[in-house]
Motif scaffolding. Structure first.
Motif, PDB file in Angstrom:
ATOM      1  N   LEU A  34      29.253 113.371 100.222  1.00  0.00           N
ATOM      2  CA  LEU A  34      28.314 112.329  99.795  1.00  0.00           C
ATOM      3  C   LEU A  34      28.183 111.283 100.899  1.00  0.00           C
ATOM      4  O   LEU A  34      29.183 110.855 101.491  1.00  0.00           O
ATOM      5  CB  LEU A  34      28.817 111.666  98.509  1.00  0.00           C
ATOM      6  CG  LEU A  34      28.127 110.373  98.056  1.00  0.00           C
ATOM      7  CD1 LEU A  34      26.686 110.634  97.667  1.00  0.00           C
ATOM      8  CD2 LEU A  34      28.886 109.740  96.897  1.00  0.00           C
ATOM      9  N   ILE A  35      26.942 110.880 101.182  1.00  0.00           N
ATOM     10  CA  ILE A  35      26.688 109.817 102.160  1.00  0.00           C
ATOM     11  C   ILE A  35      26.000 108.662 101.450  1.00  0.00           C
ATOM     12  O   ILE A  35      25.027 108.856 100.720  1.00  0.00           O
ATOM     13  CB  ILE A  35      25.806 110.321 103.316  1.00  0.00           C
ATOM     14  CG1 ILE A  35      26.561 111.367 104.142  1.00  0.00           C
ATOM     15  CG2 ILE A  35      25.381 109.159 104.221  1.00  0.00           C
ATOM     16  CD1 ILE A  35      25.716 112.010 105.232  1.00  0.00           C
ATOM     17  N   LEU A  36      26.532 107.462 101.676  1.00  0.00           N
ATOM     18  CA  LEU A  36      25.947 106.252 101.110  1.00  0.00           C
ATOM     19  C   LEU A  36      25.355 105.395 102.218  1.00  0.00           C
ATOM     20  O   LEU A  36      25.957 105.231 103.275  1.00  0.00           O
ATOM     21  CB  LEU A  36      27.015 105.431 100.379  1.00  0.00           C
ATOM     22  CG  LEU A  36      27.676 106.063  99.146  1.00  0.00           C
ATOM     23  CD1 LEU A  36      28.839 105.213  98.704  1.00  0.00           C
ATOM     24  CD2 LEU A  36      26.667 106.212  98.016  1.00  0.00           C
ATOM     25  N   THR A  37      24.169 104.863 101.980  1.00  0.00           N
ATOM     26  CA  THR A  37      23.582 103.878 102.888  1.00  0.00           C
ATOM     27  C   THR A  37      22.733 102.940 102.053  1.00  0.00           C
ATOM     28  O   THR A  37      22.236 103.324 100.984  1.00  0.00           O
ATOM     29  CB  THR A  37      22.748 104.553 103.995  1.00  0.00           C
ATOM     30  OG1 THR A  37      22.355 103.575 104.940  1.00  0.00           O
ATOM     31  CG2 THR A  37      21.527 105.263 103.436  1.00  0.00           C
ATOM     32  N   LYS A  38      22.585 101.704 102.506  1.00  0.00           N
ATOM     33  CA  LYS A  38      21.903 100.716 101.678  1.00  0.00           C
ATOM     34  C   LYS A  38      20.417 101.035 101.495  1.00  0.00           C
ATOM     35  O   LYS A  38      19.909 101.125 100.385  1.00  0.00           O
ATOM     36  CB  LYS A  38      22.049  99.325 102.300  1.00  0.00           C
ATOM     37  CG  LYS A  38      23.359  98.619 101.961  1.00  0.00           C
ATOM     38  CD  LYS A  38      23.293  97.187 102.477  1.00  0.00           C
ATOM     39  CE  LYS A  38      24.514  96.401 102.024  1.00  0.00           C
ATOM     40  NZ  LYS A  38      24.428  94.998 102.463  1.00  0.00           N
ATOM     41  N   GLU A  39      19.701 101.175 102.633  1.00  0.00           N
ATOM     42  CA  GLU A  39      18.253 101.346 102.571  1.00  0.00           C
ATOM     43  C   GLU A  39      17.810 102.475 103.500  1.00  0.00           C
ATOM     44  O   GLU A  39      18.515 102.813 104.446  1.00  0.00           O
ATOM     45  CB  GLU A  39      17.538 100.051 102.995  1.00  0.00           C
ATOM     46  CG  GLU A  39      17.894  98.845 102.140  1.00  0.00           C
ATOM     47  CD  GLU A  39      17.431  97.556 102.799  1.00  0.00           C
ATOM     48  OE1 GLU A  39      16.442  96.993 102.305  1.00  0.00           O
ATOM     49  OE2 GLU A  39      18.037  97.142 103.800  1.00  0.00           O
ATOM     50  N   VAL A  40      16.637 103.005 103.219  1.00  0.00           N
ATOM     51  CA  VAL A  40      16.071 104.054 104.065  1.00  0.00           C
ATOM     52  C   VAL A  40      15.895 103.541 105.492  1.00  0.00           C
ATOM     53  O   VAL A  40      16.136 104.259 106.458  1.00  0.00           O
ATOM     54  CB  VAL A  40      14.712 104.532 103.507  1.00  0.00           C
ATOM     55  CG1 VAL A  40      14.053 105.524 104.460  1.00  0.00           C
ATOM     56  CG2 VAL A  40      14.897 105.156 102.140  1.00  0.00           C
ATOM     57  N   ILE A  89      22.737 108.951  98.985  1.00  0.00           N
ATOM     58  CA  ILE A  89      22.309 107.915  98.041  1.00  0.00           C
ATOM     59  C   ILE A  89      21.953 106.654  98.811  1.00  0.00           C
ATOM     60  O   ILE A  89      22.751 106.160  99.612  1.00  0.00           O
ATOM     61  CB  ILE A  89      23.413 107.603  97.008  1.00  0.00           C
ATOM     62  CG1 ILE A  89      23.677 108.830  96.119  1.00  0.00           C
ATOM     63  CG2 ILE A  89      23.012 106.406  96.148  1.00  0.00           C
ATOM     64  CD1 ILE A  89      24.797 108.620  95.113  1.00  0.00           C
ATOM     65  N   PHE A  90      20.735 106.142  98.578  1.00  0.00           N
ATOM     66  CA  PHE A  90      20.295 104.871  99.151  1.00  0.00           C
ATOM     67  C   PHE A  90      20.444 103.833  98.036  1.00  0.00           C
ATOM     68  O   PHE A  90      19.630 103.784  97.099  1.00  0.00           O
ATOM     69  CB  PHE A  90      18.846 104.969  99.635  1.00  0.00           C
ATOM     70  CG  PHE A  90      18.649 106.047 100.676  1.00  0.00           C
ATOM     71  CD1 PHE A  90      18.801 105.765 102.016  1.00  0.00           C
ATOM     72  CD2 PHE A  90      18.334 107.355 100.300  1.00  0.00           C
ATOM     73  CE1 PHE A  90      18.622 106.755 102.974  1.00  0.00           C
ATOM     74  CE2 PHE A  90      18.155 108.340 101.252  1.00  0.00           C
ATOM     75  CZ  PHE A  90      18.303 108.047 102.597  1.00  0.00           C
ATOM     76  N   THR A  91      21.483 103.025  98.107  1.00  0.00           N
ATOM     77  CA  THR A  91      21.903 102.197  96.972  1.00  0.00           C
ATOM     78  C   THR A  91      20.867 101.151  96.572  1.00  0.00           C
ATOM     79  O   THR A  91      20.575 100.988  95.384  1.00  0.00           O
ATOM     80  CB  THR A  91      23.237 101.508  97.297  1.00  0.00           C
ATOM     81  OG1 THR A  91      23.089 100.728  98.487  1.00  0.00           O
ATOM     82  CG2 THR A  91      24.334 102.537  97.512  1.00  0.00           C
ATOM     83  N   ILE A  92      20.311 100.414  97.526  1.00  0.00           N
ATOM     84  CA  ILE A  92      19.350  99.358  97.190  1.00  0.00           C
ATOM     85  C   ILE A  92      17.997  99.949  96.811  1.00  0.00           C
ATOM     86  O   ILE A  92      17.340  99.470  95.875  1.00  0.00           O
ATOM     87  CB  ILE A  92      19.206  98.373  98.365  1.00  0.00           C
ATOM     88  CG1 ILE A  92      20.529  97.619  98.568  1.00  0.00           C
ATOM     89  CG2 ILE A  92      18.061  97.397  98.127  1.00  0.00           C
ATOM     90  CD1 ILE A  92      20.527  96.642  99.728  1.00  0.00           C
ATOM     91  N   ASP A  93      17.577 101.008  97.513  1.00  0.00           N
ATOM     92  CA  ASP A  93      16.296 101.652  97.194  1.00  0.00           C
ATOM     93  C   ASP A  93      16.397 102.517  95.938  1.00  0.00           C
ATOM     94  O   ASP A  93      15.382 103.036  95.450  1.00  0.00           O
ATOM     95  CB  ASP A  93      15.836 102.520  98.368  1.00  0.00           C
ATOM     96  CG  ASP A  93      15.458 101.680  99.586  1.00  0.00           C
ATOM     97  OD1 ASP A  93      14.988 100.548  99.381  1.00  0.00           O
ATOM     98  OD2 ASP A  93      15.648 102.153 100.723  1.00  0.00           O
ATOM     99  N   ASN A  94      17.630 102.707  95.431  1.00  0.00           N
ATOM    100  CA  ASN A  94      17.872 103.485  94.206  1.00  0.00           C
ATOM    101  C   ASN A  94      17.294 104.908  94.312  1.00  0.00           C
ATOM    102  O   ASN A  94      16.590 105.387  93.438  1.00  0.00           O
ATOM    103  CB  ASN A  94      17.270 102.755  92.993  1.00  0.00           C
ATOM    104  CG  ASN A  94      17.808 103.326  91.683  1.00  0.00           C
ATOM    105  OD1 ASN A  94      18.923 103.873  91.638  1.00  0.00           O
ATOM    106  ND2 ASN A  94      17.028 103.212  90.620  1.00  0.00           N
ATOM    107  N   ILE A  95      17.632 105.577  95.438  1.00  0.00           N
ATOM    108  CA  ILE A  95      17.165 106.947  95.672  1.00  0.00           C
ATOM    109  C   ILE A  95      18.365 107.866  95.826  1.00  0.00           C
ATOM    110  O   ILE A  95      19.279 107.567  96.590  1.00  0.00           O
ATOM    111  CB  ILE A  95      16.282 107.030  96.928  1.00  0.00           C
ATOM    112  CG1 ILE A  95      14.997 106.218  96.749  1.00  0.00           C
ATOM    113  CG2 ILE A  95      15.933 108.484  97.258  1.00  0.00           C
ATOM    114  CD1 ILE A  95      14.146 106.138  98.006  1.00  0.00           C
ATOM    115  N   ASP A  96      18.344 108.954  95.061  1.00  0.00           N
ATOM    116  CA  ASP A  96      19.379 109.992  95.170  1.00  0.00           C
ATOM    117  C   ASP A  96      18.667 111.282  95.567  1.00  0.00           C
ATOM    118  O   ASP A  96      17.773 111.751  94.858  1.00  0.00           O
ATOM    119  CB  ASP A  96      20.100 110.156  93.825  1.00  0.00           C
ATOM    120  CG  ASP A  96      21.286 111.106  93.917  1.00  0.00           C
ATOM    121  OD1 ASP A  96      21.282 111.972  94.818  1.00  0.00           O
ATOM    122  OD2 ASP A  96      22.209 110.997  93.096  1.00  0.00           O
ATOM    123  N   THR A  97      19.039 111.853  96.699  1.00  0.00           N
ATOM    124  CA  THR A  97      18.307 113.020  97.208  1.00  0.00           C
ATOM    125  C   THR A  97      18.459 114.246  96.316  1.00  0.00           C
ATOM    126  O   THR A  97      17.708 115.210  96.459  1.00  0.00           O
ATOM    127  CB  THR A  97      18.773 113.372  98.633  1.00  0.00           C
ATOM    128  OG1 THR A  97      20.189 113.601  98.628  1.00  0.00           O
ATOM    129  CG2 THR A  97      18.443 112.249  99.594  1.00  0.00           C
TER     130      THR A  97
END
Length: 536
Positions: A77-83, A108-116
């Protein structure tokens, strides 16, 4: 409890300012806290890059290491704040996400709320990546606009140059180096010396160039053409047309340059500067006029066996109107005999010159040494050419493949129309699109191979046809023509001690000769003392 999800995080800041470095520390703390809130996750590492633009991934060591570890199966799993922190290039974003997804790695882009791994994850990611890329474009335009305004105000962008020190956007004369600049202008314009001679004299005087170890005629020309020495400033000579690649290129009118007259203290007075520019133009016109009618039969073919440099021609007109030509090593012509510059570095060359007539004698002798069974050679070549022509039928026609690709494109468009009409669901559209993309990719690879095969066959046929013509000329050689020499000779290497090696095209060996020349004008002659065949 089963194995925990191995989670990693990525953070990036776009500049190396102190507040940005603090921002990076905040990102590291944020991800540590985020991961610790999930019991089935464990932190495997936090990857980051400082001071690297997000528009290109090639130079981001932290990012590339993370991708490498993920593809090696060390990250789940890779986490990053924004695209925008992952990448500001839409193509890069989607490309890496798809690679990771195929490997089973979730992003997962935490602030953009995107899970691939979500059904609509890629669609939302595409939108956000496009917005991030557009933001990078706007930022680039704002920076370029700001730089141009500052240039118009006289702020200097660039580094030190010979004669000037650039500090805090201003130019200051370096008097020690300024004397070298004045000397170059004086020698060229007042003493009428050439750029090669000026470069050699500076080298012999022990004067080091601003950058590099040896002076060259190109360096001298750059000094003579640089408007800064007259006190003017021209900026935006190079531009960065693509904000994604950041590659610079010469400004050939795509953008307006900024030219400020009398911007700083000049090193060369205006009168001398203008005289120098006129002299540059005069010599340039003379050079181009001469070059059109001075295409020598072995230009670019003669090499120095001592230092490896090319040989250049020197032409003299005698009192009786006749022409004398000799070829000499470029390094010897420009720097004289070999000398040491210090720390093991050397320049110049000890090889001697050779007359144009002597080279012609060597080529004529080499050609006469070639002996062929013409009938056997002709039969072999025609057989090979015939086989090459038959090879065209082995590869699939590129035009047929292109037609298949067009058909797939048409079918893809039809699927979109069906989806818009509600006949196909979103999942069915995605499935069909992926299938067609796969087919298209396979055909494009096939098309590339087909085109390469076609090009290869054309080159082979052309090569053999030239071979036939060259062999025919060699076997029926009975005249001395410059055009014929250019066709026959591949390379001539001149060694010290009057040794010349001639390599003919399509012949797998060279003919090395020791020669002796004597006499003057009409009585000049060259004798071949001995010869031997040599291989490469």
């Amino acid at each position: 409890m089963g194995n925990k999800v191995r989670a990693a995080a990525y953070g990036r800041v776009s500049t190396e300012k102190d507040d940005q470095a603090n921002s990076l520390k905040s990102q590291r703390k944020y991800f540590s806290d985020y991961i610790s809130q999930h019991e089935d996750w464990e932190l495997t590492g936090i990857y980051y890059d400082e001071g690297i633009s997000g528009t290109q991934t090639a130079k981001r060591k932290g990012f590339n290491q993370m991708i490498q570890d993920a593809m090696a199966g060390r990250i789940d799993l890779i986490l990053t704040k924004e695209v925008s922190r992952f990448a500001r290039n839409t193509v890069d974003t989607l490309s890496f996400v798809r690679k990771l997804k195929a490997k089973g790695v979730r992003v997962i882009f935490t602030i953009d709320n995107i899970d691939t791994m979500d059904g609509d994850g890629e669609l939302r990611l595409s939108i956000m990546a496009t917005l991030a890329q557009d933001e990078s474009r706007k930022t680039s335009e704002r920076v370029k606009w700001g730089q141009k305004r500052r240039m118009e105000q006289g702020v200097v962008f660039g580094r030190d140059l010979l004669g000037y020190t650039v500090k805090q956007g201003r130019m200051f004369v370096n008097e020690e180096e300024a004397e070298i600049v004045r000397s170059i202008f004086h020698k060229y314009t007042n003493e009428q010396k050439g750029t090669h001679i000026i470069a050699r004299e500076l080298q012999e005087e022990g004067i080091q160039p601003k950058r590099g170890t040896m002076w060259s005629n190109t360096m001298i020309l750059k000094v003579l053409k640089n408007e800064k020495y007259a006190g003017d400033l021209c900026q935006k000579k190079t531009i960065t047309p693509d904000y994604l690649s950041h590659r610079k290129k010469k400004n050939e009118g795509e953008e307006e340059m900024v030219y400020l007259k009398n911007h700083h203290t000049p090193i060369i007075d205006r009168v001398l500067w203008e005289r120098t520019q006129k002299e540059l133009e005069r010599r340039s016109l003379s050079y181009h006029k001469a070059s059109k009618c001075s295409r020598y039969w072995c230009s670019g073919m003669v090499k120095c066996g001592e230092c490896g440099a090319g040989f250049v021609v020197r032409t003299k007109k005698r009192m009786d109107g006749s022409i004398y030509r000799a070829w000499r090593c470029y390094h010897h012509a420009n720097y004289g005999k070999r000398k040491e510059v210090g720390e093991g570095a050397e320049y110049g060359c000890d090889n001697t010159a050779v007359s144009d007539l002597a080279l012609r004698t060597c080529v004529r002798y080499a050609v006469k040494q070639v002996d062929f069974d013409w009938d056997a050679v002709e039969t072999e070549i025609l057989w090979r050419i015939k086989n090459l022509k038959q090879a065209d039928t082995y590869a699939e026609d590129a035009a047929v493949i292109e037609k298949k690709i067009e058909e797939i494109q048409t079918k893809k468009k039809k699927c979109v129309d069906l989806a818009l009409e509600g006949i196909l669901s979103a999942d069915e559209l995605t499935e069909q699109k992926e299938w067609y993309d796969g087919q298209k990719e396979r055909l494009e690879r096939k098309l590339l191979r087909a085109r390469k095969e076609e090009e290869t066959e054309k080159k082979r046929r052309s090569c053999f046809e030239r071979y036939v013509g060259a062999v025919d000329k060699i076997l029926h050689f009975n005249v001395e023509e410059e055009s014929l020499y250019r066709e026959l000779v591949d390379e001539i290497i001149v060694y010290p001690g009057q040794i010349v090696c001639v390599w003919l095209k399509y012949i797998p060996f060279g003919i090395q000769m020791r020669i002796h020349s004597c006499g003057r004008r009409d009585r000049y002659q060259t004798e071949i003392l001995e010869s031997v065949l040599v291989g490469k």
